[in-house]
Design a protein around this motif. Structure first.
Motif, mmCIF file in Angstrom:
data_model
loop_
_atom_site.group_PDB
_atom_site.id
_atom_site.type_symbol
_atom_site.label_atom_id
_atom_site.label_comp_id
_atom_site.label_asym_id
_atom_site.label_seq_id
_atom_site.Cartn_x
_atom_site.Cartn_y
_atom_site.Cartn_z
ATOM 1 N N SER A 53 65.539 48.550 18.267
ATOM 2 C CA SER A 53 66.165 49.741 18.842
ATOM 3 C C SER A 53 65.385 50.999 18.493
ATOM 4 C CB SER A 53 67.589 49.906 18.314
ATOM 5 O OG SER A 53 68.430 48.941 18.865
ATOM 6 N N VAL A 58 70.191 55.705 26.187
ATOM 7 C CA VAL A 58 70.067 55.296 27.583
ATOM 8 C C VAL A 58 71.031 56.179 28.376
ATOM 9 C CG1 VAL A 58 70.299 53.431 29.252
ATOM 10 C CG2 VAL A 58 69.498 52.931 26.926
ATOM 11 N N LYS A 64 71.092 52.397 23.099
ATOM 12 C CA LYS A 64 69.752 52.884 22.784
ATOM 13 C C LYS A 64 68.700 52.044 23.502
ATOM 14 C CE LYS A 64 71.149 55.811 19.563
ATOM 15 N NZ LYS A 64 71.025 57.237 19.713
ATOM 16 N N TYR A 65 67.618 52.694 23.857
ATOM 17 C CA TYR A 65 66.472 51.961 24.400
ATOM 18 C C TYR A 65 65.889 51.085 23.303
ATOM 19 C CZ TYR A 65 65.944 54.694 28.711
ATOM 20 O OH TYR A 65 66.122 55.258 29.942
ATOM 21 N N THR A 66 65.332 49.952 23.690
ATOM 22 C CA THR A 66 64.567 49.137 22.749
ATOM 23 C C THR A 66 63.088 49.498 22.918
ATOM 24 O OG1 THR A 66 64.196 47.327 24.305
ATOM 25 C CG2 THR A 66 66.205 47.215 22.946
ATOM 26 N N ASP A 69 62.066 48.192 26.231
ATOM 27 C CA ASP A 69 62.484 49.067 27.335
ATOM 28 C C ASP A 69 61.510 50.232 27.485
ATOM 29 O OD1 ASP A 69 64.873 47.581 27.703
ATOM 30 O OD2 ASP A 69 65.993 48.891 26.329
ATOM 31 N N MET A 70 61.152 50.823 26.366
ATOM 32 C CA MET A 70 60.219 51.955 26.382
ATOM 33 C C MET A 70 58.858 51.513 26.915
ATOM 34 S SD MET A 70 61.332 54.858 25.360
ATOM 35 C CE MET A 70 62.478 55.649 24.285
ATOM 36 N N GLU A 73 59.122 51.458 30.620
ATOM 37 C CA GLU A 73 59.154 52.828 31.145
ATOM 38 C C GLU A 73 57.765 53.472 31.098
ATOM 39 O OE1 GLU A 73 61.697 54.702 32.449
ATOM 40 O OE2 GLU A 73 63.060 52.995 32.319
#
Length: 83
Positions: A53, A58, A64-66, A69-70, A73
């Motif tokens: 995390s 989000v 929260k973004y992991t 995820d980042m 992105e």
């Protein structure tokens, strides 16, 4: 490559917010990674499955973004801006 990935992960963990509109918002640490363009693409791809995390919320969904995820992105932003 392991050192590069670890260093990039530490930089991702410093990101506090993700842009909600391209080029108009977001954390300075987010944009510092974007500026490295193709130099960080391979390490970003290797971080996509990282479930650690981050501090970034989000937007509209909660949680929260992991790191993964980042990585997605950041990769999308870099690819969108390649010229």
């Amino acid at each position: 490559m392991k050192k590069k990935i670890a260093s990039l992960k530490m930089k991702i963990l410093k990101i506090n917010s993700v842009p909600y509109m391209p080029d108009l918002s977001g954390d300075k640490n987010y944009w510092k990674i974007i500026k490295k363009k193709d130099k960080v693409l391979k390490p970003l791809l290797l971080l996509i499955d990282d479930t650690t995390s981050t501090k970034a919320d989000v937007r509209f969904w909660g949680g929260k973004y992991t790191v993964g995820d980042m990585a997605v992105e950041l990769t999308g932003e870099i690819i969108r801006n390649i010229h």
